[in-house]
Design an enzyme around this catalytic site. Sequence first.
Site, PDB file in Angstrom:
ATOM      1  N   GLU A 292      13.904  -0.668 -27.180  1.00  0.00           N
ATOM      2  CA  GLU A 292      13.019   0.372 -27.643  1.00  0.00           C
ATOM      3  C   GLU A 292      14.045   1.532 -27.165  1.00  0.00           C
ATOM      4  O   GLU A 292      14.452   1.601 -25.824  1.00  0.00           O
ATOM      5  CB  GLU A 292      11.785   0.666 -27.090  1.00  0.00           C
ATOM      6  CG  GLU A 292      10.952   1.977 -27.487  1.00  0.00           C
ATOM      7  CD  GLU A 292       9.703   1.869 -27.092  1.00  0.00           C
ATOM      8  OE1 GLU A 292       9.020   2.988 -27.469  1.00  0.00           O
ATOM      9  OE2 GLU A 292       9.011   1.184 -26.409  1.00  0.00           O
TER      10      GLU A 292
ATOM     11  N   LYS B 193       7.656   3.833 -35.255  1.00  0.00           N
ATOM     12  CA  LYS B 193       6.468   3.544 -34.043  1.00  0.00           C
ATOM     13  C   LYS B 193       5.204   4.126 -34.938  1.00  0.00           C
ATOM     14  O   LYS B 193       5.236   5.371 -34.874  1.00  0.00           O
ATOM     15  CB  LYS B 193       6.824   3.835 -32.917  1.00  0.00           C
ATOM     16  CG  LYS B 193       5.860   3.415 -31.822  1.00  0.00           C
ATOM     17  CD  LYS B 193       6.472   3.635 -30.536  1.00  0.00           C
ATOM     18  CE  LYS B 193       5.534   2.929 -29.221  1.00  0.00           C
ATOM     19  NZ  LYS B 193       6.196   3.307 -28.171  1.00  0.00           N
TER      20      LYS B 193
ATOM     21  N   CYS C 273       6.904  -1.714 -29.416  1.00  0.00           N
ATOM     22  CA  CYS C 273       5.999  -1.622 -28.290  1.00  0.00           C
ATOM     23  C   CYS C 273       4.755  -1.539 -28.313  1.00  0.00           C
ATOM     24  O   CYS C 273       4.016  -2.463 -28.757  1.00  0.00           O
ATOM     25  CB  CYS C 273       6.765  -0.388 -27.214  1.00  0.00           C
ATOM     26  SG  CYS C 273       6.160  -0.766 -25.382  1.00  0.00           S
TER      27      CYS C 273
ATOM     28  N   LYS D  47       1.721  -8.088 -15.298  1.00  0.00           N
ATOM     29  CA  LYS D  47       2.184  -7.612 -16.491  1.00  0.00           C
ATOM     30  C   LYS D  47       2.741  -8.466 -17.558  1.00  0.00           C
ATOM     31  O   LYS D  47       2.457  -8.604 -18.687  1.00  0.00           O
ATOM     32  CB  LYS D  47       3.106  -6.495 -16.327  1.00  0.00           C
ATOM     33  CG  LYS D  47       3.368  -5.654 -17.846  1.00  0.00           C
ATOM     34  CD  LYS D  47       2.110  -4.875 -18.227  1.00  0.00           C
ATOM     35  CE  LYS D  47       2.537  -3.954 -19.630  1.00  0.00           C
ATOM     36  NZ  LYS D  47       3.349  -2.870 -19.295  1.00  0.00           N
TER      37      LYS D  47
ATOM     38  N   SER E 158      11.861   2.197  13.235  1.00  0.00           N
ATOM     39  CA  SER E 158      10.880   2.414  14.148  1.00  0.00           C
ATOM     40  C   SER E 158      10.591   1.182  14.818  1.00  0.00           C
ATOM     41  O   SER E 158      10.008   1.417  15.895  1.00  0.00           O
ATOM     42  CB  SER E 158       9.555   2.894  13.740  1.00  0.00           C
ATOM     43  OG  SER E 158       8.882   2.056  12.718  1.00  0.00           O
ATOM     44  N   GLY E 159      10.755   0.012  14.414  1.00  0.00           N
ATOM     45  CA  GLY E 159      10.555  -1.286  14.775  1.00  0.00           C
ATOM     46  C   GLY E 159       9.408  -1.583  14.331  1.00  0.00           C
ATOM     47  O   GLY E 159       8.666  -2.852  14.726  1.00  0.00           O
ATOM     48  N   GLY E 160       8.715  -1.068  13.345  1.00  0.00           N
ATOM     49  CA  GLY E 160       7.477  -1.304  12.596  1.00  0.00           C
ATOM     50  C   GLY E 160       7.481  -2.041  11.501  1.00  0.00           C
ATOM     51  O   GLY E 160       8.487  -2.299  10.978  1.00  0.00           O
TER      52      GLY E 160
ATOM     53  N   ASP F  77       6.800  -1.455   8.063  1.00  0.00           N
ATOM     54  CA  ASP F  77       7.072  -0.621   6.987  1.00  0.00           C
ATOM     55  C   ASP F  77       8.594  -0.373   6.981  1.00  0.00           C
ATOM     56  O   ASP F  77       9.161  -0.711   6.033  1.00  0.00           O
ATOM     57  CB  ASP F  77       6.263   0.552   6.820  1.00  0.00           C
ATOM     58  CG  ASP F  77       4.924   0.743   6.850  1.00  0.00           C
ATOM     59  OD1 ASP F  77       4.337  -0.391   6.056  1.00  0.00           O
ATOM     60  OD2 ASP F  77       4.027   1.255   7.454  1.00  0.00           O
ATOM     61  N   SER F  78       9.276   0.007   8.085  1.00  0.00           N
ATOM     62  CA  SER F  78      10.445   0.291   8.188  1.00  0.00           C
ATOM     63  C   SER F  78      11.393  -1.176   8.069  1.00  0.00           C
ATOM     64  O   SER F  78      12.310  -1.199   7.487  1.00  0.00           O
ATOM     65  CB  SER F  78      11.134   1.119   9.317  1.00  0.00           C
ATOM     66  OG  SER F  78      10.707   0.342  10.500  1.00  0.00           O
TER      67      SER F  78
END
Length: 547
Positions: free
Chosen positions: A43, A110, A146, A178, A300-302, A304-305
């Site tokens: 598309e 469309k 679509c 999806k 940071s050592g966490g 997330d990072s």
Amino acid sequence: MGCRLRVAQLNLLVADVTGNAERVIAAAAQARQDRVDLLVFPELTLTGYPPEDLLLRPELTRRVERAVARIRAECHGVTLVLGYPLNAVGGLYNVAGVLRDGQVLGEYAKQHLPNYSVFDEKRYFQPGTGPLVLDHLGIKIGLSICEDIWQEEPTRQAAAAGAQLLISLNASPFHAGKRLLREDLVARRAREQALGVVYANLVGGQDELVFDGGSFATDSRGHIRARASLFAEDLLTLEVEDLLASAAGDVHQGLPLAASGSTADAPEEEDLASLYEALVLGVRDYVRKNGFQGAVLGLSGGIDSALTLAIAVDALGADVVEGVLMPSRYTSDMSNQDALEEAERLGVKTRCIGIEPAFNAFLSMLEPAFAGYPADVTEENIQARCRGIILMAMSNKTGRILLTTGNKSEMAVGYATLYGDMAGGFAPIKDVPKQLVYRLAHYRNRRAPVIPERVLTRAPSAELRPDQTDQDSLPPYELLDPILRLYIEEDESVEQIAARGFPVEVVRRVTRMVDRNEYKRRQAPPGVRISNRAFGRDRRYPITSGF
């Protein structure tokens, strides 16, 4: 005579009309060489998707007109089906054009323009009013774009007009689950009208959206006969006759079907793989398409990072990613050790810039203004903002984008510092709840152990005061994340969530935090969308509200 069809599943750059046209021309030349009769593109091929308000600029449609003329002049010996905006009587239309040997054989507009979630097509386009069915080598081919295939009527119209095969051009963005939804839906449409269906999808990252590709074809019984790759460009070539003759059984190529009934809350291995690949592709295309030289992020050592670093390296390569350690008086040796170890495992260069001199300077400068006030979260935020200044300076100097490391749980409740850890250009895990962060980290470690085990098992902490943990300020994540999902993604009320067994006072507290932190989220960087309700284009709430 048989008909060989190819889907060109391409990663296109929005508004690079000339570059996108060159991709079409090159694909057509290759198709002709490979004796392909019918070449199908996604598309809005020529503009990429979504071009948003660029569609309101007359110059964009003029560029598209020139590109269509060039394609008509240069592409011969193969029939092309590609998407583009068409400025015609009545306004602008989202069309699938059929081109061959200098001629436009037809243009389908469309009919159903989505105007929900991340879509705003009614802002730009006028709807089409009926089907288009063309004869190609004796095969009646209908067109769809679509959203049309998600509605019953356009497919029924095409079948009533004599179509044997339906070609659907798509720019269908990814979210968890999806692929199964779209494959099930298309198979149902094929069975309903006894049509073969070719589903051509876009691939690539565009700002917060990721298009996962996964183009496929079904026969007239709804059996999937072929699939293209996920999260990568691909050329899917097949014989149309195989789609018109109902098969006795499925012929699966490419990825196998995922287990039915898997959800974003309890993802199976394939679901985790898809989520992770979506994050990687989103980061890669945002950085490269916007011309950044690489990425920098705070380590940071966490958890997330650590996950963000792994995504960045997988997306861009270790040689253009840099990690910055910024210890303070509250940073533990364990955090520094873990940050260095994860960087070493991934082959990433690091540098250490302590924030204590800057923190002390700010405290000294503010001492007269703070006289008489007790220490509180203000001093914690100053530390985060010292780090934000350092990281933005590194980004400016090196030309590398600053990746922020905040997750969806933190963004939801405002457990982040504006102009501190929220500072940056892109937020890879912005739509990843905290518990899913852990699951994705474990998934990445099953591929190769790049995140130290201690990072996966220790209690999360911002380390902005002595002995701090996230649960000093937040409910446990196993309680917080389900409440957030129900409130943000399912639109349930406090009463409805509490009726599911969650403590009503906790629910009230969490929902109040979500509501009052809209102003922070409005100033947050964009990030990869992997859920069906992300912060950003999906969720447009007022900042000032009495709700």
